[in-house]
Design a protein around this motif. Structure first.
Motif, short mmCIF file in Angstrom:
data_model
loop_
_atom_site.label_atom_id
_atom_site.label_comp_id
_atom_site.label_asym_id
_atom_site.label_seq_id
_atom_site.Cartn_x
_atom_site.Cartn_y
_atom_site.Cartn_z
N UNK A 1 39.34 -24.57 55.51
CA UNK A 1 39.39 -24.20 54.10
C UNK A 1 40.08 -22.85 53.94
N UNK A 2 39.96 -22.27 52.77
CA UNK A 2 40.57 -20.97 52.47
C UNK A 2 39.46 -19.97 52.18
N UNK A 3 39.62 -18.76 52.69
CA UNK A 3 38.61 -17.71 52.50
C UNK A 3 39.28 -16.43 52.03
N UNK A 4 38.49 -15.62 51.33
CA UNK A 4 38.84 -14.23 51.07
C UNK A 4 37.86 -13.39 51.89
N UNK A 5 38.35 -12.29 52.45
CA UNK A 5 37.44 -11.47 53.25
C UNK A 5 37.81 -10.01 53.12
N UNK A 6 36.84 -9.16 53.40
CA UNK A 6 37.10 -7.73 53.52
C UNK A 6 36.45 -7.20 54.78
N UNK A 7 37.22 -6.31 55.45
CA UNK A 7 36.78 -5.74 56.72
C UNK A 7 36.67 -4.23 56.58
N UNK A 8 35.58 -3.67 57.13
CA UNK A 8 35.29 -2.25 56.98
C UNK A 8 35.15 -1.62 58.37
N UNK A 9 35.93 -0.58 58.67
CA UNK A 9 35.78 0.06 59.98
C UNK A 9 34.48 0.84 60.08
N UNK A 10 34.07 1.11 61.31
CA UNK A 10 32.78 1.78 61.54
C UNK A 10 32.70 3.13 60.84
N UNK A 11 33.79 3.89 60.84
CA UNK A 11 33.68 5.24 60.29
C UNK A 11 33.41 5.22 58.78
N UNK A 12 33.87 4.16 58.08
CA UNK A 12 33.56 4.04 56.65
C UNK A 12 32.09 3.72 56.45
N UNK A 13 31.56 2.84 57.29
CA UNK A 13 30.13 2.51 57.20
C UNK A 13 29.27 3.73 57.49
N UNK A 14 29.64 4.50 58.53
CA UNK A 14 28.83 5.67 58.86
C UNK A 14 28.89 6.70 57.73
N UNK A 15 30.08 6.88 57.14
CA UNK A 15 30.20 7.83 56.02
C UNK A 15 29.37 7.38 54.82
N UNK A 16 29.13 6.08 54.71
CA UNK A 16 28.30 5.56 53.62
C UNK A 16 26.82 5.57 53.97
N UNK A 17 26.46 6.07 55.15
CA UNK A 17 25.07 6.13 55.54
C UNK A 17 24.52 4.81 56.03
#
Length: 857
Positions: A704-720
């Motif tokens: 099928x077809x998907x939309x996705x978003x990927x977040x690097x670790x440093x963005x997650x850590x900056x977000x707590x």
């Protein structure tokens, strides 16, 4: 329509609010004023006996939109007619179509002795998405022809249930054939030589309920219609005129043009509704929270199990659609009363007051459940009153459905709990009230269902009752999103290679596909590319004159029009051989596995054996004290272009990427592998988990077809968000995103799926996927990709605004989660969504976004 500035209260509001005791559940109401009729004169070209027939049936003068559409169709223009429920769309297409049939028949009779005459009787093909609607239209058409006193128009239905002898009569003699796209695809077009008389004389093709053709189904139907027009021209007929009738929708001419494979300027759009409408009051209703000892015991059992009105509805687990979701400990967190139980209560009260009411539910089991609860509630008051409530759904025999429709029309039935089978154009009018249990998927569907109330000029009451779901909660607390937002555009993609490839094979079997007609099927270079893939796989042969099908088996069998993903599973009572109903192949593993409880017309059955080879589930009638819920596991992978095991992606659009600073958005083909691994038995009515049993079922793969978003670790850590919180944060964001995407696309959450992971092997980062739950995709993920910022912002706002502490069905819990809604971290999901928005284009922290370009993720 503008709201009434100073409306008087609808008299049935007192019934809904129980004279004020339930008033806190009514969050918002809006009253729309009555709309007066605007009439026009009968067209000069209209057949006089037909006009007389309409007048005999009470239509002294037509409404303006009917004449506008009929005039355009008579001129040979394709028509997109989008008007409200009960606005008489059928007159707009039958008047020109039948006039043409009678005129050409008279001409052919006059010329029958002239050898040089080329006159031939005209024919009409009517298509509806359901057999029930075709049967209803035939009954109405027969009444018109009888009233007109005409005996020279032969109209009949023809579908997969039509016996061979009757089908031959239709092929040889019928002037008007009412059928459905499935019969057209599987029988009429492949057997076109036997239908040459109909195709040669084809003047009009009526496509009713055009808004139903969306997603994969809409894409298939678009190509089936193009094959139909192609064969009509092949037999020397004139190009037929298409009239597409639908509920009021956004950009109807654009949708119809995409359906027919033409440009919007070639379609006459008619949406100025001249029909009268009664005053209609629409209320947004939220069931109450369930509090007290019934949900405070550690074992999850209720203290008062005898009261089904305060517990989750056990008979409506459509894909596990229970509104109060249990935690892994078996205890409900922040539950509200289920929408189906609330609607059952309201329907019982309305029936007791003599109000004729339709209650729309989200599933077949929901319709059964509501009807049964209402009967149980009314029986102590009056057994006669209880007998005036019934269920209506797909799977009933046609004669059962016709009888229910008749009983509702005459008032013998006061209440009918139904699936969206009655959303379509079956003629049910003059109802006092409509209840809608859970968001029906689109605003178009909501107003289509609401249109059943207050028809024939009477006042009507409509109540949308929210499930505990992120989208439902958002809508009843943001009334502007219901009342003031524009209607959705119908989304489907005829260029979807999973659709285009088998349809090209079917077309080539009918008549070889020529190079000069590739534009009929879509963008020529894209069509040529898919044809090349089919040739490489040996499905078609390329010759100088075109592309040929050279196999003995029917090419039409390659296409699954309804996007169900395989042959439906029949549910059969083992001792009698009686067919109870069918279940889509994609749902069978979770709904009719060994040991599953299946509900039919209020009776419970237990599945003894699911035979996936013969596509049958054998069941036994048993009274049980439990219901069943299945659990599945799932993984997702990005597809590699050129994978020899999967033909469609090779003709698909290339993947796309877009950067929000360090965050990557992607859109493209994926493979989703799922497997139902176990199920729970939960006692009714307290929902106590009795046991869990493992299942040995095969895994299933969906391309099928998907939309996705990927977040690097440093963005997650900056977000707590640390390593421990990441899985729960992504899982919660995924659930909420799936729940909110229907705000932007013509779908609901059951058309979507999702997967989240702290590190996906194909992206190398924490990733959330949302995919279309149809082979090849249906356009919904693409819509999310296009409107990513609006989607994320709505998702973030809905989760943050929910008053629960740790997450509930109104924000991040999902009724279809295969992992029992674990792990979920509501607070961390808000921080992740905030991080996405901080990097969105135009935000202070956003870097220059990378333009959308084809790329390999």
């Amino acid at each position: 329509m503008a709201p009434d500035p100073a409306p008087a209260a609808h008299p049935l509001l007192d019934v809904l609010t129980a004279r004020g005791s339930r008033a806190d559940r009514l969050l918002h109401s809006r009253t729309f004023p009555a709309r007066p009729a605007r009439h026009a004169e009968w067209p000069a070209w209209a057949d006089d006996p037909l006009v007389a027939g309409y007048r005999a049936l009470g239509v002294d003068r037509p409404w303006t939109h009917q004449v506008t559409a009929a005039d355009a169709a008579w001129r040979g223009e394709h028509v997109a007619l989008a008007s409200s429920t009960g606005s008489g769309k059928s007159l707009a297409f039958w008047l020109p179509a039948l006039t043409a049939v009678r005129a050409t028949r008279a001409a052919s009779q006059d010329d029958r002795h002239r050898i040089e005459s080329s006159s031939r009787p005209g024919t009409v093909l009517y298509l509806s998405p359901t057999k029930a609607l075709a049967a209803d239209q035939l009954a109405a058409l027969s009444r018109l022809l009888d009233a007109a006193g005409t005996r020279d128009v032969r109209a009949t239905t023809c579908d997969g249930d039509t016996p061979p002898d009757e089908r031959r009569w239709v092929q040889d003699h019928a002037d008007v054939v009412l059928t459905n796209p499935d019969f057209l695809h599987f029988a009429l077009l492949p057997g076109h030589r036997r239908w040459s008389r109909l195709l040669r004389g084809l003047r009009y093709v009526v496509v009713d309920e055009g808004h139903a053709y969306r997603g994969v189904f809409g894409a298939h139907v678009a190509l089936v219609l193009r094959r139909l027009a192609r064969l009509a021209e092949h037999y020397g007929g004139t190009a037929p005129t298409f009239v597409v009738a639908s509920a009021t929708t956004a950009e109807p001419a654009v949708s119809v043009a995409r359906l027919l494979g033409t440009v919007p300027d070639a379609v006459t759009e008619v949406r100025d509704d001249g029909s009268p409408a009664g005053r209609r009051t629409v209320v947004l209703w939220q069931p109450p929270e369930i509090t007290g000892p019934a949900f405070e015991r550690s074992d999850g059992a209720a203290d008062d199990a005898s009261d089904p009105w305060t517990l989750p509805d056990p008979l409506d687990p459509a894909a596990n659609e229970s509104d109060a979701v249990l935690t892994t400990e078996g205890k409900a967190e922040h539950p509200r009363r289920s929408a189906t139980a609330e609607v059952a209560d309201l329907l019982a009260d309305l029936a007791a007051h003599g109000a004729r009411t339709l209650a729309f539910t989200r599933s077949r089991r929901g319709a059964e459940s509501v009807a049964q609860q209402v009967r149980d509630h009314l029986r102590p008051v009056s057994t006669e009153l209880a007998a005036r409530v019934a269920a209506y759904r797909g799977g009933y025999l046609p004669e059962e459905r016709r009888e229910l429709e008749r009983a509702l029309r005459t008032g013998e039935l006061l209440g009918l709990a139904t699936t969206n089978a009655l959303e379509l154009g079956v003629d049910i009018s003059g109802l006092d009230a409509v209840l809608v249990a859970g968001w029906p998927g689109t605003r178009m569907s909501l107003w289509q269902q609401a249109g059943r109330a207050g028809r024939a000029g009477a006042d009507g009451l409509v109540a949308f009752v929210a499930r505990e779901d992120p989208l439902d909660t958002y809508l009843v607390t943001h009334p502007e999103a219901v009342f003031d937002a524009p209607l959705e555009a119908t989304v489907f993609d005829p260029g979807n290679p999973y659709v285009l490839a088998p349809q090209l094979c079917a077309a080539a079997q009918e008549v070889p596909v020529r190079a000069e007609e590739l534009a009929r099927f879509g963008e020529p270079d894209r069509v040529r590319e898919v044809l090349g893939v089919l040739v490489a796989r040996g499905l078609l042969r390329r010759r100088p004159s075109g592309w040929y099908w050279t196999h003995a088996q029917p090419a039409a069998a390659m296409a699954d029009l309804r996007g169900a993903g395989g042959q439906p599973v029949r549910v059969v009572e083992a001792t009698t051989g009686r067919l109870l109903g069918t279940v889509d192949a994609s749902s069978a593993d979770g709904q009719v596995h060994d040991g599953a409880v299946y509900v039919h017309q209020g009776a419970t059955y237990v599945v003894d054996h699911l035979d996936l080879t013969d596509h049958v589930a054998l069941v036994a009638r048993r009274d049980v004290d439990h219901a069943t819920w299945s659990r599945d596991v799932m993984e997702i992978s990005l597809e590699e272009p050129g994978d020899p095991d999967h033909p469609a992606p090779e003709g698909s659009r290339p993947p796309q990427q877009r950067a929000w600073g360090p965050i990557t958005w992607g859109l493209g083909p994926v493979e989703v592998t799922s497997q139902v691994v176990s199920f729970q038995r939960r006692r009714i009515p307290d929902m106590q988990v009795l046991d869990t049993e493992a299942l040995d079922l095969p895994s299933r793969t969906l391309g099928t077809t998907a939309v996705w978003w990927s977040v690097p670790d440093h963005v997650l850590r900056a977000a707590g968000v640390d390593d421990d919180a990441t899985p729960g944060a992504l899982h919660a964001a995924e659930h909420a995103a799936i729940g909110l995407l229907p705000l932007l696309a013509t779908c609901d959450r059951w058309d979507l799926g999702g997967v989240s992971t702290a590190q996906h092997p194909d992206t190398g980062e924490a990733t959330v996927f949302v995919y279309d739950a149809y082979p090849g995709g249906a356009g919904f993920a693409e819509r999310g990709f296009e409107l990513a910022e609006r989607w994320v912002r709505a998702t973030r706002d809905a989760v943050a605004a929910c008053p629960c502490a740790a997450g509930c069905p109104a924000c991040v819990q999902s009724p279809k989660c295969g992992n029992d809604n674990s792990p979920l971290d509501k607070a961390a999901s808000v921080r992740v969504l905030d991080a996405l928005l901080r990097h969105a284009p135009g935000s202070d922290q956003a870097t220059e976004p990378v333009p959308t370009v084809p790329a390999r993720p």
